[in-house]
Design a protein around this motif. Structure first.
Motif, mmCIF file in Angstrom:
data_model
loop_
_atom_site.group_PDB
_atom_site.id
_atom_site.type_symbol
_atom_site.label_atom_id
_atom_site.label_comp_id
_atom_site.label_asym_id
_atom_site.label_seq_id
_atom_site.Cartn_x
_atom_site.Cartn_y
_atom_site.Cartn_z
ATOM 1 N N ARG A 4 0.980 -1.377 -0.237
ATOM 2 C CA ARG A 4 -0.130 0.085 0.179
ATOM 3 C C ARG A 4 0.803 1.039 -0.007
ATOM 4 O O ARG A 4 1.806 1.264 1.182
ATOM 5 C CB ARG A 4 -0.798 -0.063 0.873
ATOM 6 N N ASN A 5 0.860 2.144 -0.325
ATOM 7 C CA ASN A 5 1.854 3.283 -1.290
ATOM 8 C C ASN A 5 2.152 4.233 0.397
ATOM 9 O O ASN A 5 0.569 3.941 1.145
ATOM 10 C CB ASN A 5 1.227 3.723 -1.830
ATOM 11 N N GLN A 71 -4.897 12.273 -3.941
ATOM 12 C CA GLN A 71 -4.088 11.206 -4.425
ATOM 13 C C GLN A 71 -5.053 9.507 -5.089
ATOM 14 O O GLN A 71 -5.921 9.171 -4.226
ATOM 15 C CB GLN A 71 -2.840 10.571 -3.078
ATOM 16 N N THR A 73 -5.334 5.967 -6.214
ATOM 17 C CA THR A 73 -4.620 4.841 -5.534
ATOM 18 C C THR A 73 -5.760 3.458 -6.519
ATOM 19 O O THR A 73 -6.550 3.576 -6.033
ATOM 20 C CB THR A 73 -4.343 4.976 -4.104
ATOM 21 N N TYR A 75 -5.015 0.975 -3.590
ATOM 22 C CA TYR A 75 -4.222 -0.077 -3.220
ATOM 23 C C TYR A 75 -5.351 0.319 -1.942
ATOM 24 O O TYR A 75 -4.860 -0.219 -0.395
ATOM 25 C CB TYR A 75 -2.683 0.508 -2.762
ATOM 26 N N ASN A 103 -9.960 5.566 -5.063
ATOM 27 C CA ASN A 103 -9.818 4.471 -5.190
ATOM 28 C C ASN A 103 -9.803 4.397 -6.948
ATOM 29 O O ASN A 103 -11.161 5.027 -7.244
ATOM 30 C CB ASN A 103 -10.526 3.217 -4.827
ATOM 31 N N GLY A 156 1.821 11.594 -4.819
ATOM 32 C CA GLY A 156 1.654 9.580 -4.543
ATOM 33 C C GLY A 156 3.062 9.612 -4.418
ATOM 34 O O GLY A 156 4.043 10.142 -5.762
ATOM 35 N N TYR A 159 2.086 3.615 -7.997
ATOM 36 C CA TYR A 159 0.797 3.672 -8.815
ATOM 37 C C TYR A 159 0.186 5.044 -8.643
ATOM 38 O O TYR A 159 0.041 5.952 -9.523
ATOM 39 C CB TYR A 159 0.062 2.349 -8.686
ATOM 40 N N PRO A 160 0.192 5.426 -6.974
ATOM 41 C CA PRO A 160 -0.673 6.309 -7.219
ATOM 42 C C PRO A 160 0.785 7.801 -7.890
ATOM 43 O O PRO A 160 -0.173 8.815 -8.249
ATOM 44 C CB PRO A 160 -0.080 6.584 -5.918
#
Length: 623
Positions: A4-5, A71, A73, A75, A103, A156, A159-160
Motif C-alpha cells: 500500500r503506498n 492522491q 490509488t 491500494y 480508489n 503519490g 501506482y499513485p
C-alpha cells in the motif's frame, strides 16, 4: 509499488486504535483522543457515470480556505479519520491541506473495471482514461468540497505516482502542482514489468495478482492449505516456462500476465501505453522524485522528467533523487539498506523540498522553488543542487574490463576473452537464498543495495576489480556498459553490475562478540551502484527479435541509468557479469524460440559465454 503506498499506509496506520492499557485500581475514565482530521466518504461520478470511492480528510484546527492534495490509488483508502498526523505528512500538514484519497476504477468500492493500462484515449475523444478520471475528480472537488481555495495538488508514489503524473497529459485548470514519486511511463522498457523486455517474474507474480485477480488486494496463495514456500527461487524454478504460471495457477485471472505472454516483443500493445508521448508544453509545476536504489520503479520518473524538459520554458519541472529504495524518501532516509550514513535525507526532503514546493504553489507561501535537480549524492552523503541535469562539466570516461580480471582506465592491447558456462537449470540468484515472497521481507526492499559477495566466486559470474583508488572519483549522470561478448547459444542474457567495494578496514565500530555479528560488518562490502540486464534477441530491434549467431562476438549495450555517486579514495571499483538473475528476471532458455514465455523444457540449454577485449563501462566523471 508500496504494497500500500507509503502516503496511504501512513494514514491507515494513524487511524488504528491503540491497545487498551492494563486495568488499574480506581483509574479515572479517560476521554478518547480527538481525531486530527474530519472524515467524509463520497462517490464521485466520472464523465461516463462510473462512481469512484473517495475519502476527504480535513485537518482539525485549520481555519479558512485550504488547498486540496489529491492522491488516486488502487491500494485502498482510509476507513476513518486518523488520530494523529502521520510522520510522513508532518511538514505538509504544518501548512494545512484538505487530503483526498480515491480508489481507481474497479478497486475496493469504486465502480467499473480496473484495466491496469496506461493507454490514453485518442486526442479529441471523450472516452474515459486515467487522465480524464483525474480531471473529472478535480472538477468535482473544487466545486463541491467546502472551503477549498480552488487550488489542487496531486502526489503519490508508484501506482499513485503514475496516477499523479498522467494527469499532466490533460491537466485541469485548478491543478497547480504535481509531485509524481517513483512514477512510470513504459512498462516494457523498465520498471514494474520488464527490464528492457526481460520479464520481472517474481515481482509480477506477487504484485499483479493482488491488483487484478480480486478487488481487495488479496495475495496469491502459493500453497493453498499449507505454509508459503520457503524459497521462491526453488518454487519458480520448478514452475518451468513462464506460461505455466498462467496455465497452472492464475488461469486467466490476471490479464496483465496474459498480455505479457501474448506480447513478448515491443509491439503496438506496449507502445501505445507510453503516455508521455502525449505531453505538451510544461504548464504545471512538477516535482519528480526518484530513488537511485528503487527496486521496483527506477527509470520511469527520469523518463517523465526528460520528456517534460523538452518543452519547459518557465523551468517548472524539477527532479529530486537520492540513495533511496522504493519510497524511503518518505522516512528518515538515513541508510542505504545495510549501509548507515547517518544523515536524514528523507526528512530533509520532506521538510526542505516537498513541503515548500506545495506551500508556494498551493498556498502562495515562501519563494518559488528554483534549480533543476536536487540530489542527495551517495558516497559523499551530501545534498547537491544542479542548475541542469545531467550536470555540466562531466567527461565520458571508459573503464575497461581486462582478460586477467582487472579493471582500469587503460585500454587493453592484444587481449583475449574470458568465458563461463551459463546453465538455466542452475541460474544465478538475484539475492541470497532462501528468497521470500516479495512483500513481507526487508530483503526485498533493499536487494539492490545488498552485498554482492554472495555470488562473487561462482563459476558462472565473471568478476573484474580495480586497484584501490588513489583519489575520490565522482560520477554524475548516465552510466552505461558495452560488452563485446558472444554465446554458444542462439539467445542469451547479459547482466552487468557496477559495484563500489568498501575497504577491508572500512568498519571499525561494529561489535563482533555475538554469534552472527561478524558477517554484519561492512569491511569489504560490495555495494552495487548500478545493475541491469539486456536480452540478446533484442540487441538489434526491440520490436523484431532475432537469434544470435553462435560464438559471434557482438556489442551488447547495457544502459545503467543515471546516478550521482562518489567512489572514495581507497575503495575499489568492481564489475560483475553473469547471464541469469533469477527469479527477479525469468530464465533465458539460451536457444532462440519465437515466444520466450512459451519455451519448452528442451529449449533450456547450457551455453558458453565469452566476454572479450574492448568491453567497458562508460562513466560520466565529474571534473
Amino acid at each position: 509499488m508500496y504494497r500500500r503506498n507509503a502516503f496511504v499506509l501512513a494514514v491507515l496506520a494513524a487511524t488504528a486504535l491503540t491497545a487498551p492499557a492494563p486495568a488499574r485500581q480506581a483509574a479515572a475514565p479517560q476521554a478518547a483522543a480527538a481525531a486530527a482530521f474530519t472524515f467524509q466518504e463520497v462517490m464521485i461520478p466520472m464523465r461516463d457515470g462510473t462512481k469512484l470511492q473517495t475519502v476527504i480528510l480535513r485537518p482539525v484546527g485549520k481555519t479558512g480556505k485550504l488547498p486540496i492534495i489529491l492522491q488516486r490509488t488502487p491500494y485502498g483508502v482510509p476507513s476513518g479519520a486518523p488520530k494523529t498526523v502521520p510522520a510522513s505528512m508532518k511538514y505538509l500538514m504544518d501548512d494545512g491541506y484538505i487530503l483526498v484519497f480515491q480508489n481507481m476504477r474497479g478497486r475496493y468500492k469504486s465502480e467499473g473495471v480496473f484495466a491496469m493500462s496506461m493507454a490514453l484515449s485518442p486526442a479529441g475523444s471523450n472516452a474515459p482514461d486515467e487522465a480524464s478520471d483525474a480531471y473529472d475528480t478535480i472538477d468535482w472537488l473544487v466545486k463541491n468540497v467546502r472551503d477549498n481555495n480552488g487550488r489542487v495538488g496531486m502526489t503519490g508514489g508508484s501506482y499513485p505516482g503514475y496516477a499523479a503524473a498522467v494527469a499532466l497529459a490533460r491537466p485541469h485548470p485548478a491543478l497547480k502542482a504535481v509531485s509524481p514519486q517513483a512514477a512510470w511511463n513504459d512498462w516494457w522498457m523498465n520498471d514494474d514489468l520488464h527490464r528492457y523486455g526481460a520479464f520481472r517474474l517474481s515481482y509480477l507474480t506477487d504484485w499483479t495478482y493482488g491488483l487484478q485477480n480480486n478487488k481487495d488486494g488479496k495475495d496469491f496463495d502459493y500453497n493453498p492449505g499449507g505454509p508459503p514456500p520457503v524459497d521462491m527461487y526453488d518454487w519458480l524454478l520448478k514452475l518451468g516456462p513462464v506460461e505455466n504460471l498462467d496455465r497452472l495457477h492464475f488461469k486467466g485471472s490476471v490479464p496483465m500476465l496474459t498480455q505479457i505472454i501474448e506480447h513478448p516483443d515491443y509491439d503496438d500493445h506496449w507502445k501505445r501505453q507510453v503516455w508521455t508521448e502525449r505531453l505538451g508544453r510544461t504548464t504545471v509545476p512538477t516535482l519528480h522524485v526518484v530513488g537511485f536504489w528503487d527496486q521496483e520503479d527506477p527509470l520511469g520518473g527520469w523518463k517523465i522528467y526528460e520528456r517534460m524538459e523538452k518543452d519547459d520554458p518557465k523551468g517548472l519541472s524539477m527532479i529530486v533523487a537520492g540513495p533511496w529504495n522504493h519510497g524511503s524518501w518518505k522516512s528518515a532516509g538515513d541508510n542505504l539498506g545495510y549501509v548507515n550514513f547517518g544523515k536524514p535525507s528523507g526528512t530533509e526532503f520532506m521538510r526542505d523540498i516537498e513541503a515548500p514546493f506545495f506551500a508556494y504553489w498551493l498556498h502562495g507561501k515562501g519563494t518559488q522553488p528554483r534549480g533543476e535537480a536536487k540530489v542527495f549524492q551517495s558516497g559523499s552523503w551530501q545534498w547537491k543542487n544542479y542548475a541542469k541535469w545531467p550536470p555540466a562539466g562531466t567527461q565520458a570516461t571508459s573503464l575497461y574490463l581486462h582478460a586477467d580480471g582487472s579493471l582500469s582506465f587503460a585500454a587493453p592491447t592484444g587481449e583475449g576473452c574470458r568465458e563461463y558456462v551459463s546453465d538455466p537449470a542452475n541460474p544465478v540468484p538475484y539475492r541470497e537464498r532462501p528468497i521470500s515472497v516479495t512483500y513481507p521481507s526487508q530483503e526485498w526492499r533493499w536487494w539492490e543495495a545488498a552485498d554482492q559477495r554472495f555470488v562473487d566466486g561462482r563459476p558462472d559470474v565473471l568478476t573484474y576489480v580495480s586497484a584501490p583508488l588513489d583519489k575520490d572519483l565522482t560520477v554524475s549522470g548516465a552510466i552505461s556498459a558495452t560488452l563485446q561478448a558472444s554465446t554458444s547459444g542462439t539467445d542469451s542474457d547479459m547482466v552487468v553490475k557496477l559495484i563500489d567495494v568498501l575497504p577491508d578496514d572500512y568498519d571499525t565500530t561494529t561489535k563482533v562478540s555475538a554469534l552472527g555479528d561478524y558477517p554484519k560488518t561492512l569491511n569489504g562490502y560490495q555495494l552495487p551502484i548500478a545493475m541491469e540486464v539486456r536480452r540478446g534477441r533484442w540487441l538489434e530491434s526491440f520490436s523484431a527479435p532475432k537469434p544470435l549467431v553462435p560464438n559471434k562476438v557482438v556489442a551488447w549495450n547495457v544502459p545503467l541509468r543515471d546516478h550521482d555517486h562518489v567512489f572514495r579514495k581507497g575503495h575499489r571499483i568492481m564489475v560483475q557479469v553473469q547471464s541469469s538473475w533469477f527469479p527477479v528476471i525469468d530464465r533465458n532458455p539460451q536457444s532462440f524460440v519465437p515466444n520466450i514465455y512459451k519455451a519448452k523444457p528442451g529449449d533450456f540449454v547450457k551455453a558458453t559465454q565469452r566476454v572479450c577485449a574492448g568491453s567497458m563501462i562508460t562513466l560520466p566523471v565529474a571534473g
